[in-house]
Scaffold this motif. Structure first.
Motif, PDB file in Angstrom:
ATOM      1  N   MET A 113       0.835  -1.208   0.000  1.00 30.62           N
ATOM      2  CA  MET A 113       0.000   0.000   0.000  1.00 30.62           C
ATOM      3  C   MET A 113       0.868   1.256   0.000  1.00 30.62           C
ATOM      4  O   MET A 113       0.591   2.226  -0.720  1.00 30.62           O
ATOM      5  CB  MET A 113      -0.916   0.007   1.227  1.00 30.62           C
ATOM      6  CG  MET A 113      -2.125  -0.884   1.106  1.00 30.62           C
ATOM      7  SD  MET A 113      -3.149  -0.750   2.579  1.00 30.62           S
ATOM      8  CE  MET A 113      -4.703  -1.385   1.949  1.00 30.62           C
ATOM      9  N   ALA A 114       1.911   1.240   0.833  1.00 28.52           N
ATOM     10  CA  ALA A 114       2.804   2.397   0.905  1.00 28.52           C
ATOM     11  C   ALA A 114       3.531   2.596  -0.428  1.00 28.52           C
ATOM     12  O   ALA A 114       3.668   3.731  -0.914  1.00 28.52           O
ATOM     13  CB  ALA A 114       3.819   2.187   2.028  1.00 28.52           C
ATOM     14  N   ALA A 120       2.038   6.490  -6.958  1.00 26.81           N
ATOM     15  CA  ALA A 120       0.914   7.323  -7.408  1.00 26.81           C
ATOM     16  C   ALA A 120       1.190   8.801  -7.196  1.00 26.81           C
ATOM     17  O   ALA A 120       0.791   9.646  -8.015  1.00 26.81           O
ATOM     18  CB  ALA A 120      -0.350   6.914  -6.664  1.00 26.81           C
ATOM     19  N   ILE A 121       1.889   9.146  -6.115  1.00 24.59           N
ATOM     20  CA  ILE A 121       2.142  10.557  -5.782  1.00 24.59           C
ATOM     21  C   ILE A 121       3.415  11.084  -6.446  1.00 24.59           C
ATOM     22  O   ILE A 121       3.458  12.234  -6.907  1.00 24.59           O
ATOM     23  CB  ILE A 121       2.210  10.728  -4.247  1.00 24.59           C
ATOM     24  CG1 ILE A 121       0.808  10.508  -3.650  1.00 24.59           C
ATOM     25  CG2 ILE A 121       2.745  12.106  -3.851  1.00 24.59           C
ATOM     26  CD1 ILE A 121       0.777  10.396  -2.150  1.00 24.59           C
ATOM     27  N   ILE A 130       3.243   1.509 -14.366  1.00 28.59           N
ATOM     28  CA  ILE A 130       4.112   0.836 -13.389  1.00 28.59           C
ATOM     29  C   ILE A 130       3.320  -0.174 -12.553  1.00 28.59           C
ATOM     30  O   ILE A 130       3.690  -1.346 -12.443  1.00 28.59           O
ATOM     31  CB  ILE A 130       4.795   1.870 -12.466  1.00 28.59           C
ATOM     32  CG1 ILE A 130       5.709   2.783 -13.275  1.00 28.59           C
ATOM     33  CG2 ILE A 130       5.603   1.164 -11.372  1.00 28.59           C
ATOM     34  CD1 ILE A 130       6.292   3.939 -12.486  1.00 28.59           C
ATOM     35  N   ILE A 131       2.200   0.286 -11.969  1.00 29.11           N
ATOM     36  CA  ILE A 131       1.388  -0.577 -11.098  1.00 29.11           C
ATOM     37  C   ILE A 131       0.217  -1.135 -11.903  1.00 29.11           C
ATOM     38  O   ILE A 131      -0.911  -0.642 -11.815  1.00 29.11           O
ATOM     39  CB  ILE A 131       0.885   0.187  -9.851  1.00 29.11           C
ATOM     40  CG1 ILE A 131       2.031   0.902  -9.153  1.00 29.11           C
ATOM     41  CG2 ILE A 131       0.205  -0.781  -8.881  1.00 29.11           C
ATOM     42  CD1 ILE A 131       3.061  -0.019  -8.531  1.00 29.11           C
ATOM     43  N   ALA A 230      -3.248  14.036  -1.435  1.00 27.58           N
ATOM     44  CA  ALA A 230      -2.291  13.011  -1.010  1.00 27.58           C
ATOM     45  C   ALA A 230      -2.561  12.562   0.422  1.00 27.58           C
ATOM     46  O   ALA A 230      -2.573  11.358   0.719  1.00 27.58           O
ATOM     47  CB  ALA A 230      -0.860  13.545  -1.128  1.00 27.58           C
ATOM     48  N   PHE A 231      -2.791  13.532   1.305  1.00 28.75           N
ATOM     49  CA  PHE A 231      -3.064  13.193   2.704  1.00 28.75           C
ATOM     50  C   PHE A 231      -4.372  12.414   2.854  1.00 28.75           C
ATOM     51  O   PHE A 231      -4.495  11.542   3.701  1.00 28.75           O
ATOM     52  CB  PHE A 231      -3.102  14.461   3.564  1.00 28.75           C
ATOM     53  CG  PHE A 231      -1.749  15.086   3.790  1.00 28.75           C
ATOM     54  CD1 PHE A 231      -0.606  14.310   3.806  1.00 28.75           C
ATOM     55  CD2 PHE A 231      -1.631  16.451   3.975  1.00 28.75           C
ATOM     56  CE1 PHE A 231       0.641  14.877   4.016  1.00 28.75           C
ATOM     57  CE2 PHE A 231      -0.383  17.037   4.177  1.00 28.75           C
ATOM     58  CZ  PHE A 231       0.757  16.241   4.192  1.00 28.75           C
TER      59      PHE A 231
END
Length: 305
Positions: A113-114, A120-121, A130-131, A230-231
């Motif tokens: 997840m991280a 993504a960010i 990539i993913i 993002a947060f």
């Protein structure tokens, strides 16, 4: 190993009539865990727009929660209603393997997840290249299979030991507690246990921290709108990581340091936090923070009525 057939769970003998209240509480908790995680699983599986890496990893967390709690709750609930709290060696080793593979799987999924959020960010335009689902499937398989392989080696290492005492002062089977019942030298088991702990828990945790630190650095240099978005996606993951990490550290501390002065009931509750709280909190946090999941769950509940 000596010709003994069972381990005895000693903590259940002291409960008296309190066992019925604990059974009711445990039964309700298990039903809530199954209900909440089943909703997440159905929401992600049935909604095609959520067939994306982030949601698939959330799905994996819920599946892992069902997997881990299935090895704990049915057995504990049975023991609470039983007068003979015994478990066979084979069943004990199986329960120990499932519960601790649940733990390592949790760290592996949180690490992915991280990594997913970091890509993504940091590389939003290249993220979908990539993913991909194929890459994600390979990563999930690799990162969940390797820890289970390490844990699988612990079982034969422990089963070769001569057991001199079959009284377990836990409410579930714990590999290190079984090793402590041995009258043989458990040095190899301890070395392998520490290696497995480092590889399956410490290393993923360090990589998770590294990913989120890098995300914070990127956010610091970005616009307020970018930071907010993002947060919004990262904070639920961080809350879940902190909750699970604290629970695991507490459980390891209680297992490894026997001279801690703590009431028995409190030590049991703390040792069970990692298998009880995350399976409840995880689906609640994601349902409350991710609009897509919340809407699909509401739709499922309306449809069922």
């Amino acid at each position: 190993m000596e010709n003994q057939t069972y381990f005895y769970f000693m903590l259940f003998e002291r409960l008296g009539h309190m066992r019925y209240a604990l059974f009711s509480l445990g039964f309700v908790l298990y039903c809530v865990i199954l209900f909440l995680n089943t909703l997440i699983i159905l929401a992600v599986c049935l909604e095609r727009t959520m067939h994306q890496p982030m949601y698939i990893l959330i799905l994996c967390l819920s599946i892992n929660s069902v997997y881990g709690t299935a090895a704990f709750f049915p057995r504990v609930l049975t023991d609470l209603l039983s007068n003979t709290n015994i478990i066979s060696y084979e069943a004990c080793f199986l329960q120990s393997f499932v519960i601790f593979s649940y733990t390592t799987n949790e760290f592996a999924i949180l690490m992915l997840m991280a990594f997913d959020r970091f890509v993504a960010i940091s590389k939003p335009l290249e993220y979908h290249n990539i993913i991909t689902l194929r890459v994600l499937t390979a990563l999930i398989f690799m990162h969940c299979t390797f820890p289970m392989f390490c844990l699988g080696i612990s079982v034969p290492l422990t089963s070769r030991l001569k057991i001199c005492n079959n009284k377990l002062w836990k409410v579930y089977c714990h590999n290190y507690e079984i090793v402590k019942l041995s009258c043989a030298n458990g040095l190899i088991n301890n070395i392998w246990g520490i290696f497995t702990l480092i590889v399956t828990c410490v290393v993923p945790f360090i990589l998770i921290l590294y990913s989120y630190v890098r995300i914070l650095i990127i956010c610091h240099r970005s616009s307020s709108k970018f930071k907010s978005k993002a947060f919004q996606t990262c904070i639920p993951h961080i809350v879940i990581l902190l909750n699970f990490s604290v629970a695991i550290v507490s459980e390891i501390t209680l297992s490894r340091f026997e001279n801690l002065e703590m009431p028995l009931g409190l030590s049991v509750l703390i040792s069970l936090e990692f298998i009880v709280l995350p399976p409840i909190l995880n689906p609640l946090i994601y349902a409350l923070n991710f609009t897509d999941i919340r809407k699909k769950i509401i739709s499922l509940m309306k449809t069922s009525r």
